[in-house]
Scaffold this motif. Structure first.
Motif, mmCIF file in Angstrom:
data_model
loop_
_atom_site.group_PDB
_atom_site.id
_atom_site.type_symbol
_atom_site.label_atom_id
_atom_site.label_comp_id
_atom_site.label_asym_id
_atom_site.label_seq_id
_atom_site.Cartn_x
_atom_site.Cartn_y
_atom_site.Cartn_z
ATOM 1 N N LEU A 186 -57.379 -130.928 -25.962
ATOM 2 C CA LEU A 186 -57.833 -131.577 -27.202
ATOM 3 C C LEU A 186 -58.092 -133.059 -26.972
ATOM 4 N N TYR A 187 -57.186 -133.739 -26.279
ATOM 5 C CA TYR A 187 -57.362 -135.170 -26.013
ATOM 6 C C TYR A 187 -58.606 -135.408 -25.155
ATOM 7 N N ASP A 188 -58.818 -134.554 -24.188
ATOM 8 C CA ASP A 188 -59.959 -134.725 -23.292
ATOM 9 C C ASP A 188 -61.276 -134.567 -24.038
ATOM 10 N N HIS A 189 -61.313 -133.665 -25.003
ATOM 11 C CA HIS A 189 -62.572 -133.449 -25.729
ATOM 12 C C HIS A 189 -62.831 -134.552 -26.754
ATOM 13 N N PHE A 190 -61.850 -134.820 -27.604
ATOM 14 C CA PHE A 190 -62.060 -135.798 -28.674
ATOM 15 C C PHE A 190 -62.022 -137.227 -28.149
ATOM 16 N N GLY A 191 -61.365 -137.450 -27.028
ATOM 17 C CA GLY A 191 -61.415 -138.747 -26.381
ATOM 18 C C GLY A 191 -60.723 -139.873 -27.112
ATOM 19 N N ARG A 192 -59.898 -139.569 -28.086
ATOM 20 C CA ARG A 192 -59.217 -140.632 -28.850
ATOM 21 C C ARG A 192 -57.913 -140.091 -29.421
ATOM 22 N N ASP A 193 -56.868 -140.825 -29.185
ATOM 23 C CA ASP A 193 -55.567 -140.409 -29.692
ATOM 24 C C ASP A 193 -55.457 -140.596 -31.201
ATOM 25 N N GLU A 194 -56.150 -141.618 -31.720
ATOM 26 C CA GLU A 194 -56.010 -141.919 -33.140
ATOM 27 C C GLU A 194 -56.561 -140.805 -34.027
ATOM 28 N N PHE A 195 -57.538 -140.062 -33.504
ATOM 29 C CA PHE A 195 -58.096 -138.964 -34.306
ATOM 30 C C PHE A 195 -57.060 -137.849 -34.476
ATOM 31 N N LEU A 196 -56.473 -137.407 -33.378
ATOM 32 C CA LEU A 196 -55.452 -136.370 -33.457
ATOM 33 C C LEU A 196 -54.192 -136.878 -34.149
ATOM 34 N N GLY A 197 -53.953 -138.192 -34.070
ATOM 35 C CA GLY A 197 -52.772 -138.752 -34.712
ATOM 36 C C GLY A 197 -52.833 -138.720 -36.224
ATOM 37 N N ARG A 198 -54.009 -138.545 -36.784
ATOM 38 C CA ARG A 198 -54.158 -138.500 -38.238
ATOM 39 C C ARG A 198 -54.118 -137.076 -38.785
ATOM 40 N N ILE A 199 -53.844 -136.118 -37.934
ATOM 41 C CA ILE A 199 -53.757 -134.718 -38.348
ATOM 42 C C ILE A 199 -52.301 -134.384 -38.650
ATOM 43 N N ASN A 200 -52.049 -133.872 -39.845
ATOM 44 C CA ASN A 200 -50.678 -133.545 -40.226
ATOM 45 C C ASN A 200 -50.083 -132.444 -39.351
ATOM 46 N N GLU A 201 -50.848 -131.370 -39.177
ATOM 47 C CA GLU A 201 -50.342 -130.261 -38.382
ATOM 48 C C GLU A 201 -51.482 -129.600 -37.617
#
Length: 635
Positions: free
Chosen positions: A501-516
Motif C-alpha cells: 500500500l505504501y509503495d503504491h500510494f507513495g505517501r504515509d499521510e494518505f494512509l494515516g488519515r484512514i480510520n481502519e
C-alpha cells in the motif's frame, strides 16, 4: 343597520359549529376587506333566499366534483397532498387516518397548488384533524405558495381548500397561524402555538399573524383579546421556547433512533446481506455505532479502506445490489433508508486516472468548460453532507485526486471549482482497492489449510475418552469464536500488505488519515454454498416473476456448482457458473416452448460415464396449453 348587525354577529357565527355557509361567506369576505362582497349581500338582504339557492347550487356542484375526484384518487397507490387535503375538506377522519398509515405518507406534503394539509385543516376549523397532523410531525411554519394564475387554479382553491376565501387573492407565505387568525378560533391558535408555530412569520405583504389579526378585526368590528394576548406573549418568549422545544425534539429523536438500533443491530442487517466477512462487518458496525452514539471525532469523517480480491463483497457491504428481489439491507440502505438515492454516492475512481480529471472530481474553475456543471463529488455532497461515499478502485486514481482527498479526510471539507466550501464531517467514506489481493488470498487459503490440518490431526489417534474430550473442547472453542473464521496476523499485515500500500500510494499521510483498513478474505466452502443457494433463489424468483415458471433443484446441485468457484473472481465466478449450467438450459427450454407459463423445471445431478457429475434439467410440467398447436394448428 344590517351591516353593523352582521359585523357584530360574525365572530359568534364563525365559531358556531352549526354556522351556515351563507353567514361564513359574509364573515370571511369581511375579514379580507372586500367591501364589494358585503355591499352585494347587504343589497339583497331583503330577499336572501335567491342567494341561498345559488350558494346551495354551487356547493352541490362542488360536492359532486369532489366525490368524483375522491373516487379517482382511491385508484392511486401513492399518497399525495391533493388526496390528504381532499379528505380534510370532506371531514373524513377515517380516510385521513388510513392515508396517514400509508408508508409513503408525509404530513408536510403539499397540494399541487401550494398549500399544506395542516393549513387546510386550520381553515376548515377542524381541530381534531389539525391535532392529528401536528402529532404526526406536521410543520406549522410551512408557507402557502398559492398565487392565482388561472381560473382553474382559483376554482381548485375553493374546492380543495376553502370555498369561502376569495380565490384571486395573494396568499403567498401564509402560515397555518395566519389562517387560524382568519377563522378567529383561540383554541386553534393555542394548539399551533403549543407546537411552535412562529408568531413572527410574515406573509408576502409583510404581515405577522398578530398584525393580520388587526386587519381581520377592522372589518369584523370585534377584537379577539384572547388571541391577541396569546400571540403577543408568544412573540416575546418564542426564541427561548423554540430552542427548548428543538432540544426536546432532538433528544426524543435520538432516543427513538437508539431504541431502533437496539432492536435492529447493524451487524444483523449486514450479515443478512453479506455472506461471510464477519471481521469487516463487525469493524464497520462498531465504528458506525460509535458515531451514532456520539463517541467519535466530530471534526473528521469516518474513512475506511476495503482491501481484497474481486467479488468478495467489498462494494456489496456498502450498498448492496438493487436488483436482488429479497431486498436485504446493506450499509447505505440501513442508514439512509428511502433516501438512498441521495444518501449513497458511488464514484468509479478509474475514471480519474489523468491530471485533468481533477476538474471533473471537484468542478472546473471559472472560465473553463463544465464550470456550470460542478464536480461529481462536490455537487452530490452539497445535497447530502452525511452521505456514504464509495470511492471504488481508489488505486487507479491520479495522485492529484488523492491530494484533494487528503483535505477531505483530514478536515472534513472540500472546496469545489467555484470556490464554495462543502462541509462533510458527517459523511462516511469507503475506498475499495484490489491491491495485495493475491497475497491476501494466498495467505487466507494457507491459514484455512493449516486450521483444517490441525483439526484433522486432533480428530485422529486413539479412541480414548481423553481424545474425545480434547476433540470436543477444540470444536467448542472454534464455534465460540465471535468471527468463527480465520484472520490475518498483524505480522503479515505489517510486513506484506502495508508495504504494498505504501509503495503504491507513495505517501504515509494518505494512509494515516484512514480510520481502519479492513481485509476481505476468500470464501470458505460453507460460505460458497450459501452464495450458490442465494443465486439459485434469485433466478427462481426471476423465473417466477417474468415467465411464471417454477424452478426447483436437488441439494447436490449446489455442491456441483460450488466446484466452479475461482478464488480470483470471488462470488462472480459462482454467478457465472449458475448462468452457464442452469439458466442457459432453462432459457433454451423456454425458447423452444418446452416449458411455458405455469410450467416447472427441476435441476438435478447426473453421473457421467467417466465418473464425473454434471447438471441436468427436467420438465415435470411443461405448463401452458397441454395441446400446443403447430405452425398450422396441428401437430
Amino acid at each position: 343597520m344590517l351591516r353593523r348587525t352582521l359585523a357584530a354577529r360574525i365572530p359568534q357565527i364563525a365559531r358556531a359549529n352549526t354556522r351556515s355557509s351563507y353567514a361564513r361567506t359574509v364573515s370571511l369576505s369581511l375579514a379580507h376587506g372586500f367591501k364589494r362582497s358585503l355591499s352585494t349581500i347587504n343589497s339583497k338582504a331583503t330577499n336572501p333566499w335567491p342567494a341561498r339557492a345559488i350558494t346551495t347550487g354551487i356547493l352541490g356542484s362542488v360536492s359532486l366534483s369532489l366525490l368524483y375526484a375522491s373516487k379517482l384518487s382511491a385508484l392511486e397507490t401513492e399518497v399525495n397532498g391533493d388526496q390528504v387535503c381532499q379528505a380534510i375538506v370532506d371531514n373524513d377522519m377515517k380516510l385521513l387516518k388510513k392515508l396517514t398509515e400509508n408508508s409513503n405518507f408525509t404530513p408536510n406534503c403539499y397540494h399541487r397548488h401550494g398549500w399544506t394539509p395542516l393549513q387546510t385543516a386550520v381553515i376548515q376549523d377542524n381541530i381534531p384533524m389539525a391535532k392529528l397532523l401536528l402529532d404526526l410531525g406536521a410543520d406549522p411554519n410551512l408557507e402557502d405558495h398559492y398565487y392565482p394564475k388561472t381560473h382553474e387554479e382559483a376554482n381548485t382553491r375553493q374546492s380543495d381548500f376553502s370555498p369561502e376565501l376569495l380565490p384571486y387573492r395573494d396568499y403567498r407565505k401564509f402560515t397555518a397561524l395566519h389562517y387560524a387568525c382568519i377563522i378567529q378560533n383561540p383554541e386553534m391558535v393555542e394548539l399551533l402555538l403549543d407546537h411552535m408555530a412562529d408568531p413572527t412569520a410574515r406573509t408576502a405583504h409583510g404581515l405577522t399573524p398578530r398584525e393580520y389579526l388587526y386587519y381581520v378585526e377592522r372589518f369584523t368590528g370585534e377584537k379577539n383579546l384572547k388571541i391577541e394576548t396569546a400571540l403577543r406573549a408568544k412573540e416575546k418568549s418564542y426564541p427561548v421556547d423554540k430552542a427548548a422545544y428543538d432540544e426536546k425534539v432532538h433528544k426524543a429523536q435520538k432516543q427513538k433512533e437508539k431504541e431502533y438500533r437496539l432492536r435492529h443491530p447493524i451487524e444483523e442487517a449486514l450479515k443478512s446481506r453479506i455472506v461471510g466477512q464477519l471481521g469487516p462487518i463487525h469493524a464497520v458496525a462498531s465504528a458506525i455505532r460509535r458515531k451514532q452514539n456520539g463517541w467519535h471525532d466530530e471534526d473528521h469523517p469516518l474513512v475506511f479502506l476495503f482491501c481484497g480480491s474481486s467479488g468478495v463483497g467489498k462494494t456489496e457491504l456498502v450498498k448492496g445490489h438493487p436488483s436482488h428481489t429479497y431486498h436485504l439491507p446493506a450499509l447505505a440502505s440501513h442508514l439512509h433508508g428511502k433516501n438512498i438515492d441521495k444518501g449513497f454516492i458511488r464514484i468509479d475512481m478509474s475514471e480519474f486516472q489523468h491530471k485533468h480529471d481533477v476538474s471533473r472530481f471537484i468542478g472546473s474553475p471559472p472560465g473553463y468548460v463544465g464550470f456550470e456543471e460542478g464536480g461529481q463529488l462536490t455537487e452530490k455532497l452539497k445535497d447530502c453532507p452525511n452521505a456514504i461515499v464509495l470511492l471504488d478502485e481508489v488505486e487507479k486514481a491520479h495522485p492529484d485526486v488523492l491530494t484533494i482527498m487528503l483535505q477531505l479526510f483530514d478536515e472534513g471539507r472540500i472546496t469545489d471549482g467555484k470556490g464554495t466550501t462543502v462541509e462533510c464531517k458527517d459523511a462516511i467514506f469507503v475506498m475499495t482497492s484490489n491491491l495485495a489481493q493475491h497475497q491476501i488470498a494466498d495467505e487466507a487459503e494457507l491459514l484455512r489449510l493449516e486450521a483444517k490440518t490441525d483439526h484433522d490431526s486432533q480428530s485422529t489417534g486413539i479412541n480414548s475418552d481423553d481424545a474425545k474430550q480434547t476433540r470436543l473442547d477444540t470444536e467448542k472453542t472454534q464455534s465460540d469464536k465471535p468471527d468463527n473464521d480465520i484472520t490475518l496476523s498483524r505480522r503479515f499485515i505489517d510486513r506484506v500488505i502495508y508495504p504494498i500500500l505504501y509503495d503504491h500510494f507513495g505517501r504515509d499521510e494518505f494512509l494515516g488519515r484512514i480510520n481502519e483498513v479492513l481485509f476481505f478474505l476468500p470464501f470458505d466452502e460453507k460460505e460458497l454454498k450459501e452464495i450458490t443457494s442465494r443465486e439459485l433463489m434469485r433466478w427462481a424468483e426471476k423465473a417466477k416473476k417474468r415467465h411464471n415458471i417454477t424452478l426447483t433443484w436437488s441439494p447436490d446441485v449446489v455442491d456441483v456448482l460450488v466446484e466452479g468457484y475461482n478464488i480470483r473472481y470471488g462470488a462472480r465466478s459462482i454467478k457465472y457458473e449458475v448462468e452457464r449450467k442452469v439458466v442457459n438450459h432453462v432459457a433454451k427450454l423456454n425458447e423452444n416452448d418446452e416449458v411455458t407459463d405455469g410450467g416447472r423445471v427441476h435441476v438435478t445431478v447426473q453421473e457421467t460415464e467417466s465418473g464425473g457429475r454434471r447438471i441436468a434439467v427436467s420438465v415435470p410440467d411443461s405448463g401452458g396449453d397441454k395441446k400446443s398447436a403447430g405452425w398450422f394448428g396441428k401437430r
